[in-house]
Design a protein around this motif. Structure first.
Motif, PDB file in Angstrom:
ATOM      1  N   ASN A   6      34.041  21.086 146.774  1.00 13.23           N
ATOM      2  CA  ASN A   6      34.668  21.517 145.522  1.00 13.23           C
ATOM      3  C   ASN A   6      34.655  20.402 144.493  1.00 13.23           C
ATOM      4  O   ASN A   6      34.409  20.640 143.307  1.00 13.23           O
ATOM      5  N   GLU A   9      31.123  20.077 143.140  1.00 16.70           N
ATOM      6  CA  GLU A   9      30.810  21.169 142.226  1.00 16.70           C
ATOM      7  C   GLU A   9      31.481  20.956 140.869  1.00 16.70           C
ATOM      8  O   GLU A   9      30.878  21.159 139.826  1.00 16.70           O
ATOM      9  N   GLN A  10      32.737  20.512 140.908  1.00 14.52           N
ATOM     10  CA  GLN A  10      33.449  20.260 139.664  1.00 14.52           C
ATOM     11  C   GLN A  10      32.804  19.105 138.895  1.00 14.52           C
ATOM     12  O   GLN A  10      32.653  19.169 137.677  1.00 14.52           O
ATOM     13  N   ALA A  12      29.684  18.240 139.019  1.00 14.79           N
ATOM     14  CA  ALA A  12      28.417  18.736 138.475  1.00 14.79           C
ATOM     15  C   ALA A  12      28.652  19.551 137.212  1.00 14.79           C
ATOM     16  O   ALA A  12      27.910  19.438 136.249  1.00 14.79           O
ATOM     17  N   ARG A  13      29.709  20.357 137.219  1.00 14.17           N
ATOM     18  CA  ARG A  13      30.009  21.150 136.022  1.00 14.17           C
ATOM     19  C   ARG A  13      30.363  20.249 134.847  1.00 14.17           C
ATOM     20  O   ARG A  13      29.943  20.488 133.719  1.00 14.17           O
ATOM     21  N   VAL A  14      31.153  19.212 135.112  1.00 23.91           N
ATOM     22  CA  VAL A  14      31.546  18.295 134.042  1.00 23.91           C
ATOM     23  C   VAL A  14      30.326  17.560 133.507  1.00 23.91           C
ATOM     24  O   VAL A  14      30.143  17.406 132.301  1.00 23.91           O
ATOM     25  N   MET A  16      27.212  18.529 133.581  1.00 19.85           N
ATOM     26  CA  MET A  16      26.285  19.438 132.916  1.00 19.85           C
ATOM     27  C   MET A  16      26.834  19.985 131.607  1.00 19.85           C
ATOM     28  O   MET A  16      26.084  20.515 130.804  1.00 19.85           O
ATOM     29  N   SER A  17      28.122  19.875 131.367  1.00 18.19           N
ATOM     30  CA  SER A  17      28.697  20.443 130.152  1.00 18.19           C
ATOM     31  C   SER A  17      28.126  19.784 128.906  1.00 18.19           C
ATOM     32  O   SER A  17      27.942  20.424 127.891  1.00 18.19           O
ATOM     33  N   GLN A  20      24.697  21.427 128.227  1.00 19.73           N
ATOM     34  CA  GLN A  20      24.786  22.805 127.773  1.00 19.73           C
ATOM     35  C   GLN A  20      25.193  22.886 126.318  1.00 19.73           C
ATOM     36  O   GLN A  20      24.745  23.760 125.599  1.00 19.73           O
TER      37      GLN A  20
END
Length: 55
Positions: A6, A9-10, A12-14, A16-17, A20
């Motif tokens: 988790n 994943e978090q 990676a999201r941060v 990649m933001s 994007q």
């Protein structure tokens, strides 16, 4: 182990933001397509009517 996944994943999201947000917005669709298609359909219909009238 699930907590590690988790967190990864978090993270990676941060990370990649930023990528994007850098993407440009999609271009608006051209409005010239519809009148051209209408003119083509009109001319095709007129040609079919003229051909039908000849026979």
């Amino acid at each position: 182990m699930v907590a590690d996944m988790n967190r990864l994943e978090q993270a990676a999201r941060v990370s990649m933001s930023g990528f994007q947000e850098a993407e440009p917005p999609p271009a608006p669709r051209s409005s010239h397509l519809s009148p051209r298609m209408g003119a083509f359909a009109f001319l095709a219909a007129m040609a079919l009517i003229a051909t039908w009238r000849l026979f």
